[in-house]
Design a protein around this motif. Structure first.
Motif, PDB file in Angstrom:
ATOM      1  N   PRO A 212       4.950 -32.237 -31.993  1.00 22.99           N
ATOM      2  CA  PRO A 212       4.430 -30.817 -32.584  1.00 22.99           C
ATOM      3  C   PRO A 212       3.477 -30.993 -32.219  1.00 22.99           C
ATOM      4  O   PRO A 212       2.814 -30.450 -30.423  1.00 22.99           O
ATOM      5  N   LYS A 214       0.792 -27.047 -32.475  1.00 29.26           N
ATOM      6  CA  LYS A 214      -0.342 -26.538 -32.813  1.00 29.26           C
ATOM      7  C   LYS A 214      -0.686 -25.255 -31.582  1.00 29.26           C
ATOM      8  O   LYS A 214      -0.744 -25.021 -29.994  1.00 29.26           O
ATOM      9  N   LYS A 215      -1.595 -24.099 -32.842  1.00 31.41           N
ATOM     10  CA  LYS A 215      -1.828 -22.836 -31.694  1.00 31.41           C
ATOM     11  C   LYS A 215      -3.042 -23.051 -32.094  1.00 31.41           C
ATOM     12  O   LYS A 215      -3.526 -23.416 -32.517  1.00 31.41           O
ATOM     13  N   ASN A 216      -3.488 -21.977 -30.363  1.00 29.89           N
ATOM     14  CA  ASN A 216      -4.615 -22.064 -30.171  1.00 29.89           C
ATOM     15  C   ASN A 216      -5.385 -20.775 -30.109  1.00 29.89           C
ATOM     16  O   ASN A 216      -4.413 -20.149 -29.237  1.00 29.89           O
ATOM     17  N   VAL A 225      -0.162 -21.962 -26.829  1.00 33.07           N
ATOM     18  CA  VAL A 225      -0.202 -23.602 -27.403  1.00 33.07           C
ATOM     19  C   VAL A 225       0.077 -24.759 -27.133  1.00 33.07           C
ATOM     20  O   VAL A 225       0.279 -24.797 -26.186  1.00 33.07           O
ATOM     21  N   HIS A 228      -0.185 -31.602 -30.134  1.00 33.57           N
ATOM     22  CA  HIS A 228      -1.284 -31.952 -30.678  1.00 33.57           C
ATOM     23  C   HIS A 228      -0.442 -32.838 -31.500  1.00 33.57           C
ATOM     24  O   HIS A 228       0.311 -32.115 -32.743  1.00 33.57           O
ATOM     25  N   GLU A 230      -2.093 -32.786 -34.630  1.00 35.82           N
ATOM     26  CA  GLU A 230      -2.293 -32.894 -35.518  1.00 35.82           C
ATOM     27  C   GLU A 230      -0.806 -30.899 -35.968  1.00 35.82           C
ATOM     28  O   GLU A 230      -1.331 -30.204 -36.638  1.00 35.82           O
ATOM     29  N   GLY A 231      -0.054 -30.676 -34.814  1.00 33.73           N
ATOM     30  CA  GLY A 231       0.484 -29.319 -35.383  1.00 33.73           C
ATOM     31  C   GLY A 231       1.628 -29.882 -35.877  1.00 33.73           C
ATOM     32  O   GLY A 231       1.779 -30.595 -36.713  1.00 33.73           O
ATOM     33  N   LYS A 232       2.916 -28.668 -35.846  1.00 34.78           N
ATOM     34  CA  LYS A 232       3.580 -28.477 -36.558  1.00 34.78           C
ATOM     35  C   LYS A 232       4.507 -29.492 -36.049  1.00 34.78           C
ATOM     36  O   LYS A 232       5.047 -29.092 -35.017  1.00 34.78           O
ATOM     37  N   ARG A 258       8.980 -22.729 -33.046  1.00 35.11           N
ATOM     38  CA  ARG A 258       7.172 -22.896 -33.448  1.00 35.11           C
ATOM     39  C   ARG A 258       7.231 -21.576 -31.693  1.00 35.11           C
ATOM     40  O   ARG A 258       8.263 -21.061 -30.691  1.00 35.11           O
TER      41      ARG A 258
END
Length: 340
Positions: A212, A214-216, A225, A228, A230-232, A258
């Motif tokens: 997964p 996640k963008k930050n 990216v 994570h 909790e990411g997609k 992504r």
């Protein structure tokens, strides 16, 4: 049934028509042609108010300065053929001059056209060219194409490539083509294959990466990216094409789309991409500069889809001379192994 403005008339050659009184009042009344039916009003305005910040466009929409068939509309309103759009004058001070495409860039993009039929363009995008302006970039591929084809009423990206990634990218010249091919993309029926050079020895048997993402956004504004929990959900398929001393040439097929997906998944495996300033260490990138690599080695090699009429399109984008020379150097015995 919505009433039509009494001055509405059929558009010419697929372009929005303007009411005769526009020049004297400063207000434009544009009639929407069939080719632009289905486009959101905010995107329609953005294409016609060159250089106007998007925030300003949303403001004139909220204030009701933009009308469609004499009525107020929201930013997500989708235009219909024959709609008459009232576009208010925008003060010059709020509108930056539209950048002009230089002859060298225009020629580069023109020479990079791989396919131009049935409302679809495929461009072998050069590395370093953003796909569109924004975030400090005044001129991107889409702005170049709109200046190259001023008679085309519709030119929109089907998908995106990172600025540092080269290779095949699809651009629609008809709304029907855009909607159809993007539906193919969402359904997983669009072919996309990349060539990537990874640092190190790619693990044998590792053909799929599911991690997964996640963008930050950092304080500097840079977008990063990471893998994570909790990411997609994200999935990339990898195939080893060739192994070298300290590097592996890969084919990569993103199942999901992504941001920075291939780059981060390769890093996650322990084999970050060569020349990647975001996700690869300076030490590794210095080693690859020794074989002539001065940019990210990630190239969109193949795109394929089915057009609305059933025609199948598959286009291959050749590697640039720079990337070809890097591969040749590695085949000739170039060693990019590092102490790390």
């Amino acid at each position: 049934m919505r009433s039509k403005h009494p001055s509405a008339r059929a558009p010419k050659a697929g372009e929005p028509t303007t009411r005769p009184d526009a020049a004297t009042s400063g207000v434009q009344f544009l009639t929407v042609p069939e080719e632009l039916a289905g486009q959101r009003i905010d995107n329609f305005l953005q294409a016609r108010l060159k250089g106007v910040p998007r925030s300003r466009i949303y403001r004139i929409l909220r204030k009701g300065e933009v009308r469609v068939n004499k009525g107020r509309i929201k930013a997500e309103y989708k235009l219909q053929a024959g709609d008459v759009v009232r576009v208010p004058p925008v003060r010059t001070a709020e509108q930056a001059p539209a950048p002009v495409v230089g002859d060298q860039l225009r020629q580069l993009v023109e020479e990079s056209i791989l396919y131009d039929e049935a409302g679809l363009l495929v461009i072998n995008k050069p590395a370093g060219l953003a796909v569109h302006g924004g975030s400090g970039v005044r001129l991107g591929l889409i702005e170049v194409l709109r200046q190259m084809f001023p008679a085309s009423p519709f030119i929109e990206l089907v998908h995106r490539l990172d600025r540092d990634t080269s290779g095949a990218i699809m651009v629609a010249r008809k709304r029907a083509v855009l909607k159809h091919v993007q539906a193919e993309l969402r359904a997983g029926r669009m072919e996309k294959s990349y060539l990537a050079l990874a640092a190190g020895k790619w693990p044998r048997g590792r053909k799929v990466v599911e991690a997964p993402l996640k963008k930050n956004t950092l304080k500097s504004g840079e977008r990063m990216v990471s893998v994570h929990p909790e990411g997609k959900p994200s999935e990339t398929r990898f195939q080893v094409l060739e192994r070298f001393a300290g590097a592996t040439l890969l084919a990569a097929e993103p199942v999901t789309g992504r941001t920075h997906q291939i780059r981060v998944h390769a890093q996650f495996v322990g084999c970050p991409l060569a020349g990647d300033a975001k996700y690869t260490s300076d030490e590794v990138n210095r080693a690859f500069r020794g074989v002539g690599l001065k940019r990210l080695f990630l190239h969109s090699a193949v795109v394929g889809c089915t057009l609305p009429g059933g025609q199948k399109v598959r286009v291959e984008a050749p590697l640039s001379a720079e990337l070809e020379s890097v591969v040749s150097a590695l085949r000739a015995g170039g060693d990019v192994r590092t102490s790390g």
